[in-house]
Design an enzyme around this catalytic site. Structure first.
Site, PDB file in Angstrom:
ATOM      1  N   ARG A  92       8.531   3.629  -7.582  1.00 58.02           N
ATOM      2  CA  ARG A  92       8.165   3.355  -5.953  1.00 58.02           C
ATOM      3  C   ARG A  92       8.450   2.224  -5.513  1.00 58.02           C
ATOM      4  O   ARG A  92       9.131   2.226  -4.275  1.00 58.02           O
ATOM      5  CB  ARG A  92       6.721   3.622  -5.955  1.00 58.02           C
ATOM      6  CG  ARG A  92       6.306   3.888  -4.535  1.00 58.02           C
ATOM      7  CD  ARG A  92       4.848   4.353  -4.408  1.00 58.02           C
ATOM      8  NE  ARG A  92       3.794   3.075  -4.869  1.00 58.02           N
ATOM      9  CZ  ARG A  92       2.396   2.965  -4.739  1.00 58.02           C
ATOM     10  NH1 ARG A  92       2.010   4.353  -4.508  1.00 58.02           N
ATOM     11  NH2 ARG A  92       1.617   2.259  -5.308  1.00 58.02           N
ATOM     12  N   LYS A 127       5.921   1.081   0.837  1.00 65.29           N
ATOM     13  CA  LYS A 127       4.735   0.161   0.657  1.00 65.29           C
ATOM     14  C   LYS A 127       5.369  -1.111   0.910  1.00 65.29           C
ATOM     15  O   LYS A 127       5.572  -2.073  -0.058  1.00 65.29           O
ATOM     16  CB  LYS A 127       4.548   0.360  -1.065  1.00 65.29           C
ATOM     17  CG  LYS A 127       2.923  -0.369  -1.062  1.00 65.29           C
ATOM     18  CD  LYS A 127       2.408   0.086  -2.611  1.00 65.29           C
ATOM     19  CE  LYS A 127       1.198  -0.338  -2.937  1.00 65.29           C
ATOM     20  NZ  LYS A 127      -0.037  -0.351  -2.024  1.00 65.29           N
ATOM     21  N   GLU A 175      -4.791   9.098   5.601  1.00 69.02           N
ATOM     22  CA  GLU A 175      -5.333   8.443   4.368  1.00 69.02           C
ATOM     23  C   GLU A 175      -6.417   7.435   4.965  1.00 69.02           C
ATOM     24  O   GLU A 175      -6.856   7.344   6.049  1.00 69.02           O
ATOM     25  CB  GLU A 175      -4.124   7.732   3.571  1.00 69.02           C
ATOM     26  CG  GLU A 175      -3.357   6.785   4.412  1.00 69.02           C
ATOM     27  CD  GLU A 175      -2.294   6.256   3.522  1.00 69.02           C
ATOM     28  OE1 GLU A 175      -2.303   6.165   2.442  1.00 69.02           O
ATOM     29  OE2 GLU A 175      -1.436   5.441   4.132  1.00 69.02           O
TER      30      GLU A 175
HETATM   31  N1  PMP Z   1      -2.670   4.225   0.808  1.00 71.16           N
HETATM   32  C1  PMP Z   1      -2.359   3.110   1.053  1.00 71.16           C
HETATM   33  C2  PMP Z   1      -2.020   2.600   2.421  1.00 71.16           C
HETATM   34  C3  PMP Z   1      -2.427   2.237  -0.021  1.00 71.16           C
HETATM   35  O1  PMP Z   1      -2.393   0.753   0.302  1.00 71.16           O
HETATM   36  C4  PMP Z   1      -2.783   2.529  -1.332  1.00 71.16           C
HETATM   37  C5  PMP Z   1      -2.648   1.563  -2.546  1.00 71.16           C
HETATM   38  N2  PMP Z   1      -3.721   0.644  -2.301  1.00 71.16           N
HETATM   39  C6  PMP Z   1      -2.856   3.794  -1.580  1.00 71.16           C
HETATM   40  C7  PMP Z   1      -2.587   4.941  -0.716  1.00 71.16           C
HETATM   41  C8  PMP Z   1      -3.020   4.416  -3.115  1.00 71.16           C
HETATM   42  O2  PMP Z   1      -2.103   4.233  -3.755  1.00 71.16           O
HETATM   43  P1  PMP Z   1      -1.977   4.164  -5.177  1.00 71.16           P
HETATM   44  O3  PMP Z   1      -2.881   5.113  -6.043  1.00 71.16           O
HETATM   45  O4  PMP Z   1      -0.492   4.119  -5.573  1.00 71.16           O
HETATM   46  O5  PMP Z   1      -2.782   2.703  -5.426  1.00 71.16           O
END
Ligand code: PMP
Length: 305
Positions: free
Chosen positions: A67, A166, A199
């Protein structure tokens, strides 16, 4: 344990004695300094990953590195290390801090440039790795569940800044978090431009309705969460049908169960949304099944130190 080892353990518990990976080497945290001209600081121009270490196993490290590479490609940033060197640097940083369980923050900034926006003056992207003990979410979040609220700040439009990247620029999420906290909540649901659920501010969201698991499509404005994928895999193993589709606020209000997922949060039950109780207003039994299955996976599915 010899005196040196005891000192190492004591030191590794103190932020001043942490070893940070910076500029291709491990340095003491007090010497881990970045330039005020780094575009990561000036503009949030950079990318990152948050990764967990469970019992000496870096959970889903490969997925996080992939990622990271994709985020880098999307913002046209060349990571000055290949995947295997990065993998080794992450392990080395954990080992240097005597960690068996912890949280790893891996960043790549655009590096030093001038005060203009152009990336043409930034010649050396900077890799930073911080590995620290995890600050776990309070246990009451898991026992009692979390109450959340939908906030007015919309998730970034994909055509402006794809939420799949990200990036170091989290202002969109921070504004949403501020709104939630101003109203006395710890987490918030963010909607996209069309008014569908995207989200939470730092986590993905799932709901259960009549035996089916629902989560927003990535195109609705969610990060392609690593934990989200683990939950989808668990659903498959538990024979729970999954739908990735547009979800409305109404869908969340009438859900049987709801939970959020993330690397730091793992799986947190949600018991109230916008002042509506979810199910019985207590953490759901299927959510507990997911959390149990998740915990079984964490120290097995990754890279051992
Ligand atoms: N959405 C956002 C905006 C995030 O910053 C994160 C990570 N903290 C997630 C979803 C969850 O992603 P992951 O399971 O890869 O930590």
């Amino acid at each position: 344990m010899c005196a040196r080892q005891i000192i190492n353990v004591l030191q590794s518990n103190d932020i001043n004695y942490m070893k940070i990976f910076l500029n291709n080497q491990l340095v003491n945290s007090e010497d881990a300094k970045v330039s005020v001209f780094d575009h990561g600081l000036l503009y949030g121009d950079g990318i990152f990953e948050g990764i967990r270490l469970y019992d000496g196993c870096i959970f889903k490290l490969e997925e996080h590195l992939i990622r990271l590479e994709q985020s880098a490609k999307a913002i046209m940033l060349e990571i000055p290390m290949d995947r295997s060197a990065l993998r080794e640097a992450v392990c080395k940083t954990c080992r240097a801090n005597n960690l068996k369980d912890g949280y790893i923050r891996l960043l790549v900034t655009r590096g030093v440039g001038n005060l203009g926006l152009s990336i043409k003056n930034c010649h050396q992207p900077q890799i930073i790795i911080i590995a620290d003990k995890i600050q776990l979410y309070p246990s009451e979040y898991y026992e009692k569940g979390l109450k959340i609220i939908t906030v007015p700040t919309r998730r970034n439009n994909s055509a402006a800044l794809p939420p799949t990247i990200k990036s170091l620029n989290y202002l969109n999420n921070i504004l949403a978090k501020i709104e939630a906290q101003n109203l006395g909540y710890q987490e918030a649901i963010m909607l996209n431009d069309q008014g569908f659920v995207a989200e939470c501010t730092g986590d993905n969201i799932f709901l259960l309705k009549e035996g089916t698991l629902y989560t927003p499509r990535i195109a609705a404005g969610s990060l392609k969460g690593i934990t989200r994928q683990v939950v989808l895999d668990i659903a498959d193993a538990l024979n729970i049908p999954v739908q990735e589709e547009d979800i409305t606020r109404y869908d969340t209000w009438v859900a049987d169960e709801l939970f959020l997922t993330g690397t730091a949060a793992e799986i947190v039950p949600i018991v109230e949304v916008d002042a509506r109780s979810i199910g019985e207003g207590t953490p759901g039994t299927v959510t507990a099944q997911f959390l149990k299955a998740f915990k079984k996976k964490v120290s097995k599915d990754g890279v051992m130190l």
